[in-house]
Design an enzyme around this catalytic site. Structure first.
Site, PDB file in Angstrom:
ATOM      1  CG  ASP A 104      -2.052   0.957   1.145  1.00  0.00           C
ATOM      2  OD1 ASP A 104      -2.198   1.605   0.100  1.00  0.00           O
ATOM      3  OD2 ASP A 104      -2.805   1.066   2.132  1.00  0.00           O
ATOM      4  CG  ASP A 160      -3.189   3.842  -3.508  1.00  0.00           C
ATOM      5  OD1 ASP A 160      -4.150   3.127  -3.877  1.00  0.00           O
ATOM      6  OD2 ASP A 160      -3.266   4.632  -2.555  1.00  0.00           O
ATOM      7  CD  GLU A 161      -5.479  -1.323  -0.975  1.00  0.00           C
ATOM      8  OE1 GLU A 161      -5.901  -2.118  -0.123  1.00  0.00           O
ATOM      9  OE2 GLU A 161      -6.089  -0.270  -1.292  1.00  0.00           O
TER      10      GLU A 161
END
Length: 359
Positions: A13, A107-108
């Site tokens: 993350d 983003d993860e």
């Protein structure tokens, strides 16, 4: 899968991703409270830096509220093309270690490194190497959770944020879960957590005391999932490419939205997420569905289908705008908006295949 088979799963993350990119690219913003989003009266915060979070500023919060909490807040317009480019850089790093990459958003992502391309025995070492490569190549930090299933890896990634990592080993799973508040569990939202609290279920230990029958009676099909995670069990694999019928993303807002520009601003991150998937995979859809949850938790959907696949982000945004317009006059405030595409195709195959964008 054998009962003795133990996966090694990493949840990666990025730390305050959009805001961190802006601080990276503009040295004047470093160390200052930054919000990505619209500063105008009807703006919405899309992301907040850690400096801003110290004041209570959060994503999906109206800009006016954010400014009341932090008068020194600096607003920056989002640059989604830049965020997508950085996301592609990060995924290229992931691909050096495993083909089993399941993105959740820009983003993860989840990575299964049980059998990895570098033949490293330690998932902890892999996570550390990946985070170091991300920092070296993007000047951005990432946090990681490492465990034997996706549920625990997701929880663990929050434990050393920002710029850290945390491991939950198989022998630690039960103890790790039992001390957590149910509201911290991925998949247990505020409404479900409140209902659990009303039933006397406050922690993982409380949840584990309930029978499967009771949980299914109270929470329907989700009861089976709650029964499993209370026992630190999650058998969902990391899937790099799966057959699905739709792709979607949604946002819950910190405060209810009532104005048309607010709803458009609030929907934009989900639109970007869905279109990023379309660009990455080459898969397009013919049916767009707008999901709306009102302040009283009433939920409705509005859909529109086209003769051929929606060809561009501009076309997707135009259709979404029309669907949002159809909601007015609003009967009440809106607490959640989501957008999904269905009737997917990749040009050669009738069935679309997707990576999950939200859960």
């Amino acid at each position: 899968m054998s009962e003795n088979f133990i996966r090694k799963i990493i949840h990666l993350d990025m730390d305050a991703f959009y805001a961190s990119v802006e601080q990276r690219d503009n040295p004047d913003l470093r160390g200052r409270p930054v919000a990505v989003g619209g500063a105008r009266e009807r703006g919405v915060v899309a992301a907040a830096s850690y400096e801003a979070r110290e004041y209570g500023v959060r994503s999906a919060m109206p800009s006016t509220t954010a400014l009341r909490k932090c008068p020194e807040l600096v607003f920056v317009s989002p640059r989604f093309d830049v965020y997508k480019d950085v996301s592609r850089q990060i995924r290229a790093i992931f691909a050096e270690y495993t083909p089993l990459i399941e993105p959740v958003s820009l983003d993860e992502a989840y990575l299964d490194v049980t059998h990895n391309l570098k033949e490293l025995a330690s998932a902890t070492q892999i996570a550390r190497e990946i985070r170091a490569k991300i920092l070296a190549e993007t000047q951005l930090t990432a946090s990681a959770g490492i465990s034997y299933n996706k549920f625990l890896a997701k929880l663990a990634s929050d434990y050393r944020k920002p710029n850290g990592q945390f491991v939950v080993r198989p022998e630690q799973g039960l103890a790790f879960v039992e001390g957590l508040a149910v509201g911290q569990f991925h998949g247990v939202g505020p409404v479900t957590a409140a209902k659990m609290n009303q039933l006397g279920i406050f922690t993982g230990a409380d949840l584990r005391e309930q029978t499967a029958e009771f949980l299914q009676q109270q929470f329907g099909k989700a009861g089976h999932y709650y029964f499993a995670i209370a026992r630190a069990q999650d058998h969902r694999p990391v899937v790099a490419d799966r057959l699905r019928k739709s792709v979607g993303s949604e946002t819950t807002f910190a405060q209810d939205l009532t104005l048309f520009p607010d709803l458009l601003d609030g929907l934009r991150p989900s639109l970007e997420e869905v279109w990023e998937y379309c660009q990455r995979t080459g898969i397009l859809g013919r049916t767009i569905t707008l999901k709306v949850k009102y302040a009283d938790f009433q939920q409705i959907t509005r859909s529109r289908s086209t003769v051929s696949s929606i060809p561009s982000q501009a076309a997707l945004e135009r259709l979404c705008k029309e669907l949002v317009e159809s909601l007015f006059p609003l009967p009440k405030g809106v607490r959640l908006l989501g957008v999904s595409l269905s009737n997917l195709s990749n040009g050669q195959h009738a069935a679309g295949r997707q990576l999950t964008l939200s859960f």
